[in-house]
Write an enzyme that holds these catalytic residues in place. Structure first.
Site, PDB file in Angstrom:
ATOM      1  CG  ASN A 180      -1.908   1.087   1.285  1.00 45.83           C
ATOM      2  OD1 ASN A 180      -1.562   2.265   1.256  1.00 45.83           O
ATOM      3  ND2 ASN A 180      -3.176   0.727   1.345  1.00 45.83           N
ATOM      4  CG  HIS A 196      -5.940  -0.002  -1.586  1.00 45.86           C
ATOM      5  ND1 HIS A 196      -7.199  -0.413  -1.190  1.00 45.86           N
ATOM      6  CD2 HIS A 196      -5.839   1.307  -1.215  1.00 45.86           C
ATOM      7  CE1 HIS A 196      -7.823   0.601  -0.619  1.00 45.86           C
ATOM      8  NE2 HIS A 196      -7.035   1.652  -0.621  1.00 45.86           N
ATOM      9  CD  GLU A 241      -5.158  -6.314  -1.914  1.00 44.44           C
ATOM     10  OE1 GLU A 241      -4.923  -5.079  -1.871  1.00 44.44           O
ATOM     11  OE2 GLU A 241      -5.751  -6.903  -0.997  1.00 44.44           O
ATOM     12  CB  SER A 252     -10.181  -9.147   4.244  1.00 40.85           C
ATOM     13  OG  SER A 252     -11.369  -9.138   3.496  1.00 40.85           O
ATOM     14  CB  CYS A 310     -10.751  -2.443  -0.165  1.00 40.91           C
ATOM     15  SG  CYS A 310     -10.117  -1.899  -1.766  1.00 40.91           S
ATOM     16  CB  CYS A 360      -7.947  -4.880  -3.758  1.00 41.87           C
ATOM     17  SG  CYS A 360      -6.963  -3.365  -3.540  1.00 41.87           S
ATOM     18  CG  ASP A 364      -5.997   2.582   2.725  1.00 44.84           C
ATOM     19  OD1 ASP A 364      -5.286   3.111   1.857  1.00 44.84           O
ATOM     20  OD2 ASP A 364      -6.240   1.357   2.751  1.00 44.84           O
TER      21      ASP A 364
END
Lengths: 171, 171
Positions: free
Chosen positions: B59, B70, B72, B97, B99, B102, B162
């Protein structure tokens, strides 16, 4: 789950949205710039609840060999790091129905509305956006569709790679 | 709609995945790097069906004032522009986990599996990934959770900004 965020008349961008909205015009200009660069001709523009343009951008897959800079992602990125409140009541104008990634970005930032140029070329997250409470408007704009038709005719591989469906380039 | 993509034993990364997988170790190292930089400590690593690391990242919201990088997304971006076939059978390792944005990127590129470090800190698109046919594994890794706890304790505004939920920083 379908819940609609009411569109309140004190929001200064036009209601209903049209192809004459400054945000849409900026998105279309971005798409044309992308087309002239030889890239996937999709543009986007993020407008806040008061009608101020927060950012705009276009797909940079070809130009930057980018896996993530679709139009809406470029737009969010160009708008910069904003407080979450900036996105409340905002409209994401995009020349084409957003893919799953860009749909997810609109959901994550909780924009109020997505206004797309067209979804004849590609249907992305229209229904999912609605399920997540985001208003979706399709302007059925022929110029956006024309840009995509021209691009796909000349660069089918680039287009189907962009949306993760390369097998369709052979059809 | 729930359809599961079967996980076939000829895929060379470990089955079931563990915190010792090279892809997970790389993702965790990225998260630690982000933590040391003062950023949101989430890392990711994309591994193809043969166990080859395609890309990794963390991130960069704080470091680059980025609205979209982010873990990913950084990871997909750092992997570069790949043919769609590269993502088939791939695993996205992430320390948290994912968002909605992503999640959408994983859906768009049709990765086969998302392996997350934990979802105690935040539950993102776990269920939606499954609905779209992607296998989801939660490693319940205490080190990932510890990094996030430390970060949120010291920078609650950065974290809730975020994920687009600033009001939670006040709670």
């Amino acid at each position: 789950m379908t819940k609609n965020i009411p569109w309140t008349p004190n929001m200064s961008h036009s209601n209903p949205p049209t192809s004459n909205d400054p945000g849409f015009k900026a998105a279309y200009q971005e798409a044309k710039t992308g087309f002239d660069e030889g890239g996937v001709p999709i543009g986007a523009c993020l407008v806040d609840k008061d009608g101020k343009i927060l950012g705009q951008g276009h797909n940079m897959r070809v130009q930057k060999s980018s896996a993530t800079l679709h139009a809406e992602i470029s737009c969010f990125e160009n708008a910069g790091r904003l407080p979450a409140s900036a996105y409340r009541g905002a409209t994401m104008y995009t020349t084409l129905s957003p893919c799953d990634m860009c749909t997810g970005a609109c959901v994550m930032y909780k924009v109020a509305r997505v206004v797309m140029g067209e979804n004849n070329t590609f249907v992305g997250g229209d229904e999912y956006l609605r399920q997540r409470g985001i208003e979706v408007v399709n302007l059925k704009n022929a110029e956006c569709e024309h840009l995509m038709k021209e691009f796909i005719k000349n660069h089918p591989e680039d287009w189907y790679e962009d949306i993760g469906e390369p097998e369709k380039a052979q059809q």
